[in-house]
Enzyme design. Structure first.
Site, PDB file in Angstrom:
ATOM      1  N   LYS A  86       0.851  -1.198   0.000  1.00 25.90           N
ATOM      2  CA  LYS A  86       0.000   0.000   0.000  1.00 25.90           C
ATOM      3  C   LYS A  86       0.882   1.242   0.000  1.00 25.90           C
ATOM      4  CE  LYS A  86      -3.811   2.102   2.710  1.00 25.90           C
ATOM      5  NZ  LYS A  86      -4.603   2.015   3.949  1.00 25.90           N
ATOM      6  N   SER A 127      -9.600   1.972   3.393  1.00 27.24           N
ATOM      7  CA  SER A 127      -8.775   2.712   2.452  1.00 27.24           C
ATOM      8  C   SER A 127      -7.783   1.863   1.670  1.00 27.24           C
ATOM      9  CB  SER A 127      -8.008   3.800   3.196  1.00 27.24           C
ATOM     10  OG  SER A 127      -7.055   3.213   4.067  1.00 27.24           O
ATOM     11  N   SER A 176      -9.531  -0.109   7.622  1.00 23.99           N
ATOM     12  CA  SER A 176      -9.003  -0.016   6.255  1.00 23.99           C
ATOM     13  C   SER A 176      -8.323  -1.264   5.713  1.00 23.99           C
ATOM     14  CB  SER A 176      -8.029   1.162   6.147  1.00 23.99           C
ATOM     15  OG  SER A 176      -8.724   2.378   6.195  1.00 23.99           O
TER      16      SER A 176
END
Lengths: 502, 99
Positions: free
Chosen positions: A94, A169, A193
């Site tokens: 990420k 997210s 997330s």
């Protein structure tokens, strides 16, 4: 000597797709037995990215050259007889985690072009364990969002249905792993997330306890809540990555010195005698019918395997969302003060220093990030601090006590990850409060510092994945994995594949 | 309803060092008012005997002190490598003092 030219080559596509369908665990076994090389595995994943990412849009950066170089090095190391827990396995990261020499933007225009001069500890540990890094994954800007629609660059689509969000997210991480464009990925979880995109994309996705994984190099959103964790297609894959990234780091004073158990051993203990709690407050109004049914079905099956099930009370649950959004945005307003156009990222020159700060931040931050900075600034401002931030911190204590009491009675809590399955693009984006409600079942774990996980437990009538959320006391990731693994062994939900990549 | 005025929103934006357009000011006033009204439910919780927590970590359980030595640090060139403007390995900023 074999004449290789006489061996018929299998249809290239079929062969490549077989390689990207392997779980991380299966791929490591094939690497170990030399049935497949890291270079082949890496090339197969890069081809998968080339083929599907134009539609899915999970990657912000594909570091193909680096990946091929790392793959060759991994093969050479193996040829020398070396081994490492993830040697030659292609994974992705990420974009909230700092990667030395690779652009790291947090999906924000304000960090466009930022190239860290150091690695996040979690990334460094994966590299030390032999990871091949495929690239950096899209996300909601600064990890603020539940759908990845808040990326400053482009949205990511859910491989299970391209009209739907992948969750957020860590939506890029969820989508990349679901679309077989990485064997696994790192995400980060401040209020859900990791678990939310895990649920929306049919993955095993684990948010470690606060302090279990170093936050060094994890670009800060809510410092008292943030954790880095694995997102994979099987529970065992999750355990393998967690084993590598967990543990104390002198560079993060909030990282725990508690010993790291052997998760692969713990995972196989079975659920005989495990006490499972159902938090009453998590099964209220607004839970989608199929989600409720799938979660209850999963709990009944755990019971059939030897676990005991009882209701538990978490009386302050209703306040968790408000507490979370006050504390997280307050911390964010302080953490994001560093983006001022001086040391890194965008700079919009405008008269004096203060004017430059304002112009830079006004131009560089997206809508949701500005909204959260404003909310946090308000909650911390003179005259409002006690009523908002102080109050939220006190109620946080009550929420933490709820969990402490519950875990005196049970070993693990079971619930849904989100009240609904994935939603369509635009469905919640016009109404920020509606979007926040997607996190209502995930934020309490971050406030209390406990660990949590999403495990595939079915599909709704539209064919979208449903996640079972498991929560365990601080530092008891072993219990999460134990329950998740036992459940997973009795099902093939996790093995199903989005039609897109079938 | 916890209603934020446009001037309050402008004042918060100033504290947060954010330039906002007038459209943004109006939109945030409405949205933040809605969000804060929802959060208002917290005020009903009796917390008179409840200590606030800033972190779930118990201070006593983790000793985070290290020996007082110079740790490995970035070189000056690395430190300014990402600066939008740098000169002689230093961050370049506008003048902050008048003549």
């Amino acid at each position: 000597m074999t004449d290789y030219k006489t061996i018929p080559t299998p249809r290239k596509e079929a062969c490549m797709s077989a390689l990207t369908d392997l779980s991380l665990t299966e791929a490591l076994a094939k690497l170990e037995s030399r049935e497949v090389s890291s270079l082949e595995l890496t090339q197969a994943h890069l081809q998968q990215i080339e083929r599907y990412d134009p539609q899915v849009q999970a990657y912000l950066t594909v570091s193909a050259d680096l990946a091929l170089e790392q793959a060759r090095a991994a093969d050479a190391a193996r040829a020398r007889g070396e081994s490492a827990p993830l040697l030659g396995a292609p994974l992705a990261i990420k974009d909230v985690l700092s990667t030395k020499g690779i652009e790291t933007t947090c999906a924000s225009k304000i960090l466009k072009g930022y190239v860290p001069v150091f690695n996040a500890t979690a990334v460094q540990r994966l590299l030390d364990a032999g990871m091949v890094m495929l690239g950096k994954l899209n996300m909601d800007e600064f990890a603020m969002g539940s759908s990845t629609e808040n990326s400053g660059f482009f949205l990511t689509r859910n491989p299970w249905n391209l009209d739907y969000v992948p969750g957020g997210s860590s939506g890029g991480s969820g989508a990349a792993v679901a679309a077989r464009m990485a064997l696994g990925a790192l995400g980060s979880d401040t209020g859900g997330s990791i678990r939310l995109p895990g649920s929306f994309c049919n993955l095993a996705a684990l948010k470690p306890s606060y302090g279990r994984v170093s936050r060094y190099g994890l670009i800060a959103y809510g410092s008292s809540l943030d954790q880095t964790g694995p997102m994979t297609r099987t529970v065992e894959d999750c355990a393998r990555i967690l084993q590598v990234i967990a543990g104390h780091d002198p560079l993060d004073s909030t990282s725990s010195k508690a010993p790291v158990p052997n998760y692969l051993d713990a995972m196989r203990q079975g659920v005989q005698g495990l006490r499972v709690g159902l938090p009453k407050q998590y099964f209220g109004e607004g839970l989608q019918r199929e989600v409720r049914e799938a979660v209850m079905q999963a709990v009944e099956e755990l019971e059939a395997m030897g676990a005991s099930v009882q209701d538990v009370d978490l009386p302050y649950s209703d306040y968790a969302l408000a507490v979370y959004y006050i504390i997280a945005t307050s911390e964010a307003s302080a953490n994001l003060a560093r983006y001022d156009g001086i040391r890194f990222g965008l700079r919009v020159e405008k008269g004096d220093m203060i004017a430059t700060y304002k112009a830079t931040r006004g131009a560089g931050f997206g809508d949701e990030v500005k909204r959260r900075i404003m909310l946090g600034t308000y909650a911390l401002s003179a005259g409002y601090y006690d009523a908002w931030y102080g109050k939220a911190q006190a109620v946080r204590t009550l929420i933490k006590r709820d969990f402490e009491r519950a875990f005196e009675q049970v070993d693990v809590l079971a619930a849904a990850v989100s009240p609904t399955t994935a939603f369509k693009f635009g469905e919640n984006s016009a109404d920020p409060l509606q979007m926040y409600l997607a996190d209502i079942l995930t934020v309490p774990a971050n406030l209390a510092g406990v660990c949590g996980m999403s495990v595939p437990c079915g599909f709704d009538d539209a064919g979208l994945p449903i996640g079972l959320q498991l929560l365990a006391p601080p530092m008891r990731e072993d219990t999460l994995l134990r329950a998740a693994y036992a459940y997973e062994q009795a099902h093939d939900w996790h093995a199903r594949k989005p039609a897109l990549v079938s | 309803m916890h209603k934020l005025s446009l001037d309050e929103v402008r004042a918060i934006a100033d504290l947060a060092r954010l330039t906002l357009s007038e459209d943004e000011v109006a939109r945030y006033a409405a949205q933040l008012s809605q969000i804060l009204s929802y959060f208002q439910a917290l005020q009903a919780v009796d917390t008179s005997d409840v200590p606030p927590i800033a972190s779930v970590l118990l201070a006593a359980t983790e000793d985070a002190l290290r020996a007082d030595g110079a740790p490995v640090a970035l070189s000056p060139a690395e430190a300014v490598a990402n600066a939008p403007q740098a000169e002689n390995n230093q961050f370049k900023v506008s003048a902050v003092l008048d003549e």
